[in-house]
Design an enzyme around this catalytic site. Structure first.
Site, short mmCIF file in Angstrom:
data_model
loop_
_atom_site.label_atom_id
_atom_site.label_comp_id
_atom_site.label_asym_id
_atom_site.label_seq_id
_atom_site.Cartn_x
_atom_site.Cartn_y
_atom_site.Cartn_z
NE ARG A 1 -4.03 -0.20 1.79
CZ ARG A 1 -5.21 -0.04 0.98
NH1 ARG A 1 -5.34 -1.01 0.29
NH2 ARG A 1 -5.74 0.95 0.84
CB THR B 1 -7.55 5.93 -3.65
OG1 THR B 1 -7.57 4.92 -2.48
CG2 THR B 1 -8.72 5.45 -4.65
CG HIS C 1 -7.18 -3.83 -5.92
ND1 HIS C 1 -8.03 -3.24 -5.08
CD2 HIS C 1 -6.96 -5.06 -5.19
CE1 HIS C 1 -8.36 -4.05 -4.02
NE2 HIS C 1 -7.70 -5.19 -4.13
P1 CMP Z 1 -9.28 -0.07 -5.34
O1 CMP Z 1 -7.83 -0.11 -4.73
O2 CMP Z 1 -9.20 -1.13 -6.47
O3 CMP Z 1 -10.39 -0.30 -4.48
C1 CMP Z 1 -11.73 0.14 -4.72
C2 CMP Z 1 -11.75 1.13 -5.88
O4 CMP Z 1 -12.71 1.97 -6.14
C3 CMP Z 1 -10.57 2.12 -5.79
O5 CMP Z 1 -9.25 1.31 -5.98
C4 CMP Z 1 -10.87 2.99 -6.94
O6 CMP Z 1 -10.15 2.66 -8.21
C5 CMP Z 1 -12.28 2.99 -6.99
N1 CMP Z 1 -12.78 4.33 -6.70
C6 CMP Z 1 -13.39 5.11 -7.72
N2 CMP Z 1 -13.83 6.27 -7.04
C7 CMP Z 1 -13.70 6.00 -5.79
C8 CMP Z 1 -13.73 6.74 -4.51
N3 CMP Z 1 -14.62 8.18 -4.79
N4 CMP Z 1 -13.51 6.43 -3.52
C9 CMP Z 1 -12.79 5.40 -3.45
N5 CMP Z 1 -12.59 4.41 -4.42
C10 CMP Z 1 -12.94 4.79 -5.44
#
Ligand code: CMP
Length: 141
Positions: free
Chosen positions: A85, A91, A115
């Site tokens: 992470r 994110t 991810h």
């Molecule tokens: P990931 O680590 O794959 O886990 C959930 C995913 O949701 C995140 O990465 C983002 O790609 C996607 N995502 C899209 N919009 C949001 C948001 N507003 N908040 C959090 N995750 C989001």
């Protein structure tokens, strides 16, 4: 040593950054214990992201994750979950630290290149989702 699950997402496989991301992960000390390329069905993407069902971005997330190939990876390192992470960054790439994978390669919060599992429990669940035990090389699990 512990393991975690990463997925190189369709934006990165589509714009030719998958190899650079894999090299970045190896350069950061992760060992690849399992790898494949998959085109997720809607049902698979919905199941994988079940925890986010009902959130405003869920539909967009499922659409995106089924839009092209994904590369799930079982990765091993010391403190693999927290270390990965750190290496991928926040994110939202605009909030990610310099030198992180998302800062380098992500386009947006939705199209964010990679991810990573957020806990040991989810790492185990998510790794099993893509890889049966027999496909994990040298796994201590
Ligand atoms: P990931 O680590 O794959 O886990 C959930 C995913 O949701 C995140 O990465 C983002 O790609 C996607 N995502 C899209 N919009 C949001 C948001 N507003 N908040 C959090 N995750 C989001």
């Amino acid at each position: 040593m512990s393991q975690t699950l990463a997925i190189i997402k369709p934006d990165a496989t589509g714009n030719g950054k998958a190899g650079k991301i894999l090299a970045h992960l190896e350069d950061e000390g992760f060992t690849v214990r399992a790898i494949r390329m998959v085109r997720l069905t809607r049902a698979q993407a919905e199941a994988f992201y079940e925890v986010h069902r009902g959130r405003p971005f869920y539909e967009e997330l499922v659409e995106f994750m089924t839009s092209g190939p994904c590369i799930p990876l079982a990765l091993e390192a010391d403190d693999a979950v927290s270390r990965l992470r750190e290496v991928i960054g926040a994110t939202d790439p605009t909030e990610a630290e310099e030198g992180t994978i998302r800062k380098l390669y992500a386009e947006s919060k939705g199209r964010n290149a990679i991810h990573a599992s957020d806990s040991d429990e989810n790492a185990a669940r998510e790794t099993s989702f893509f890889f049966p035990e027999a496909e994990r090389i040298g796994s201590g699990r």
